[in-house]
Scaffold this motif. Structure first.
Motif, PDB file in Angstrom:
ATOM      1  N   ASP A   8       0.839  -1.191   0.000  1.00  0.00           N
ATOM      2  CA  ASP A   8       0.000   0.000   0.000  1.00  0.00           C
ATOM      3  C   ASP A   8       0.882   1.252   0.000  1.00  0.00           C
ATOM      4  OD1 ASP A   8      -2.373  -1.320  -0.068  1.00  0.00           O
ATOM      5  OD2 ASP A   8      -2.743  -1.248   2.097  1.00  0.00           O
ATOM      6  N   ALA A  36       2.841   4.305   1.191  1.00  0.00           N
ATOM      7  CA  ALA A  36       3.398   4.633   2.504  1.00  0.00           C
ATOM      8  C   ALA A  36       2.812   5.959   2.988  1.00  0.00           C
ATOM      9  CB  ALA A  36       4.916   4.714   2.429  1.00  0.00           C
ATOM     10  N   THR A  37       2.518   6.010   4.287  1.00  0.00           N
ATOM     11  CA  THR A  37       1.933   7.194   4.896  1.00  0.00           C
ATOM     12  C   THR A  37       2.891   7.760   5.924  1.00  0.00           C
ATOM     13  OG1 THR A  37      -0.291   6.292   4.622  1.00  0.00           O
ATOM     14  CG2 THR A  37      -0.037   8.108   6.180  1.00  0.00           C
ATOM     15  N   THR A  57       3.872   9.357   9.252  1.00  0.00           N
ATOM     16  CA  THR A  57       3.283   9.472  10.594  1.00  0.00           C
ATOM     17  C   THR A  57       4.046  10.443  11.477  1.00  0.00           C
ATOM     18  OG1 THR A  57       4.585   7.562  11.334  1.00  0.00           O
ATOM     19  CG2 THR A  57       2.368   7.134  10.506  1.00  0.00           C
ATOM     20  N   SER A  83      -1.299  -6.220   7.831  1.00  0.00           N
ATOM     21  CA  SER A  83      -0.930  -5.590   9.103  1.00  0.00           C
ATOM     22  C   SER A  83      -0.028  -4.391   8.850  1.00  0.00           C
ATOM     23  CB  SER A  83      -0.238  -6.602  10.015  1.00  0.00           C
ATOM     24  OG  SER A  83       0.971  -7.048   9.414  1.00  0.00           O
ATOM     25  N   THR A  84      -0.043  -3.452   9.799  1.00  0.00           N
ATOM     26  CA  THR A  84       0.741  -2.224   9.646  1.00  0.00           C
ATOM     27  C   THR A  84       2.218  -2.472   9.887  1.00  0.00           C
ATOM     28  OG1 THR A  84      -1.150  -0.879  10.346  1.00  0.00           O
ATOM     29  CG2 THR A  84       1.026   0.137  10.490  1.00  0.00           C
ATOM     30  N   SER A 119       5.660  -0.254  10.401  1.00  0.00           N
ATOM     31  CA  SER A 119       6.051   1.129  10.695  1.00  0.00           C
ATOM     32  C   SER A 119       7.537   1.224  10.998  1.00  0.00           C
ATOM     33  CB  SER A 119       5.261   1.673  11.891  1.00  0.00           C
ATOM     34  OG  SER A 119       3.874   1.680  11.628  1.00  0.00           O
ATOM     35  N   TRP A 133       7.106   6.536   9.288  1.00  0.00           N
ATOM     36  CA  TRP A 133       6.112   6.217   8.252  1.00  0.00           C
ATOM     37  C   TRP A 133       5.496   4.860   8.549  1.00  0.00           C
ATOM     38  CZ3 TRP A 133       7.338   1.608   6.185  1.00  0.00           C
ATOM     39  CH2 TRP A 133       8.692   1.253   6.060  1.00  0.00           C
ATOM     40  N   SER A 134       4.403   4.584   7.870  1.00  0.00           N
ATOM     41  CA  SER A 134       3.755   3.278   8.021  1.00  0.00           C
ATOM     42  C   SER A 134       3.196   2.847   6.676  1.00  0.00           C
ATOM     43  CB  SER A 134       2.632   3.331   9.056  1.00  0.00           C
ATOM     44  OG  SER A 134       1.578   4.175   8.618  1.00  0.00           O
ATOM     45  N   THR A 135       3.090   1.539   6.486  1.00  0.00           N
ATOM     46  CA  THR A 135       2.500   0.974   5.281  1.00  0.00           C
ATOM     47  C   THR A 135       1.985  -0.411   5.631  1.00  0.00           C
ATOM     48  OG1 THR A 135       2.891   0.493   2.933  1.00  0.00           O
ATOM     49  CG2 THR A 135       4.652  -0.069   4.459  1.00  0.00           C
ATOM     50  N   SER A 136       1.492  -1.095   4.644  1.00  0.00           N
ATOM     51  CA  SER A 136       1.075  -2.482   4.846  1.00  0.00           C
ATOM     52  C   SER A 136       1.275  -3.245   3.549  1.00  0.00           C
ATOM     53  CB  SER A 136      -0.390  -2.561   5.294  1.00  0.00           C
ATOM     54  OG  SER A 136      -1.248  -2.088   4.265  1.00  0.00           O
ATOM     55  N   LYS A 167      -0.218  -6.577   1.538  1.00  0.00           N
ATOM     56  CA  LYS A 167      -1.318  -7.550   1.499  1.00  0.00           C
ATOM     57  C   LYS A 167      -0.954  -8.686   0.550  1.00  0.00           C
ATOM     58  CE  LYS A 167      -4.716  -3.901   2.325  1.00  0.00           C
ATOM     59  NZ  LYS A 167      -5.889  -3.172   1.767  1.00  0.00           N
TER      60      LYS A 167
END
Length: 404
Positions: free
Chosen positions: A208, A210-211, A213, A256-257, A259, A263-266, A268
């Motif tokens: 996904d 990356a966000t 944080t 699952s996250t 981090s 930053w955080s991502t997952s 799948k």
């Protein structure tokens, strides 16, 4: 005192001529509407009028320049609006292509449409203004800015300059933008970091976006690699400042996250041993490359390729969508800059119009005629001329011969 006949005639003629000259001059003032007919009439006012007339002519040129600037910026804004609409349409195609039920033929059909939009984008990037100058080539107005060598591989031939127009004595306005700033100098991912899947991956893992944080994290722009172990129920993360440290296997659960470093991502799906994903600093990506890569992916069949081919397509589409979002944001930023410049040009134009009126009023006060006074003078001078003519007629009739 003895006055000769010649003196009488000379004085009479001079008086009549002076009165006639004054009358003619006043009549010329009335017919022209000007108090000053020659610099000798009022040297100080004439010099001031000349200075103001020169300033007025220069101000008129600035007014012409503001009109040209408004036209150029308006045309660029229109082109950028078209580019923004195209990006939104292409993003919609990408979302449509991400639907799982679509077949290879369906995605190939979408790719055909995208090829048309790709050519449209190239055409917009090579747009010209009303003078035949390329809009996005910097200072090189006669040089075609973007040249395609292959699908998605476009070379910029212009420079980084912005063409300027002098719109006031102290202000030059940029009326163009470099093509690289609009179409190619676009940060991928979210503009700070980007999550990518390795091309060699064979599992079904899809990362996904990356966000961010914690933007203040000192290691946020350090590359972190996530490598899946054998069996792929754990992974190891390598990079600067990561916790847990290098060498510690981290359990993996689909979705699952994950981090690290602010930053955080997952991820799948089911990666296989050796599959690698990275989160790294954003780099420049251009619209042409993004769209060209998307077309190539949609034209590549995945049926029979297994979960790995499906995941590769999903990761490619996700990357394209992120880049399209950043491209649209970049176009909106440039449009905002163009709008700000257009507003400033309008303000300068309004100021110039007010200044033009002031110049005209000042010049008028210096050289224009007071008609009431001029007409009064004209009547008085006409009477004086008639009196001079009549008196000269009487005087020239005086002779001793008339009494002999």
């Amino acid at each position: 005192m003895r006055i000769s006949t010649n003196t009488i005639y000379d004085m009479g003629v001079a008086s009549v001529q002076q009165s006639t000259s004054d009358l003619i001059r006043t009549q010329q003032q009335v017919s022209s509407g000007r108090r000053i007919l020659s610099p000798s009439d009022d040297p100080v006012a004439s010099a001031r009028v000349l200075d103001l007339s020169q300033s007025q002519s220069l101000n008129k040129q600035y007014d012409t320049n503001t009109g040209s600037a408004t036209s150029s910026l308006g045309l660029e804004e229109s082109m950028l609006s078209s580019v923004g609409n195209l990006i939104q349409d292409v993003r919609t195609y990408a979302l449509q292509a991400a639907n799982a039920p679509l077949s290879d033929q369906d995605r190939a059909s979408i790719a055909v449409d995208l090829r048309g939009r790709y050519q449209e984008l190239l055409g917009l990037a090579n747009s010209t203004d009303g003078n035949g100058q390329y809009m996005f080539s910097g200072y090189k107005g006669v040089t075609k800015p973007f040249v395609e060598t292959s699908l998605g591989n476009v070379t910029y031939q212009g420079d980084q300059g912005q063409r300027l127009i002098q719109i006031s004595p102290s202000r030059q306005m940029a009326v163009s933008d470099s093509g690289t700033d609009v179409f190619q100098r676009i940060k991928n991912g979210n503009g700070t970091i980007v999550g990518l899947a390795a091309v060699a991956n064979t599992g079904s893992g899809v990362i996904d976006p990356a966000t961010v944080t914690n933007l203040a994290d000192a290691n946020i722009c350090q590359t972190v690699s996530i490598v899946f172990n054998n069996p792929p129920t754990t992974f190891n993360a390598t990079g600067t400042g990561i916790i847990p440290p290098v060498g510690v296997a981290v359990p993996y659960t689909s979705g699952s996250t994950i981090s690290y470093n602010g930053w955080s991502t997952s991820i799948k799906g089911t990666p296989v041993s050796g599959d690698t994903f990275t989160v790294q600093p954003s780099s420049n990506a251009d619209m042409f490359k993004t769209l060209g890569d998307l077309i190539t992916q949609l034209e590549t069949p995945i049926q029979g390729g297994g979960a790995g081919a499906t995941a590769k397509l999903a990761n490619g589409i996700n990357t394209a969508i992120q880049n399209f979002d950043q491209s649209l944001q970049n176009v909106l930023t440039v449009r905002a800059s163009v709008g700000s410049r257009m507003r400033e040009v309008d303000s300068v134009k309004s100021t110039g119009e007010d200044l033009q009126l002031q110049y005209q009023q000042t010049i008028s006060s210096l050289q224009d005629l007071d008609y009431a006074k001029a007409i009064t003078d004209l009547t008085r001078q006409k009477t004086m001329l008639e009196a001079a003519q009549l008196s000269f007629t009487k005087i020239q009739g005086l002779s001793l011969f008339n009494y002999m």
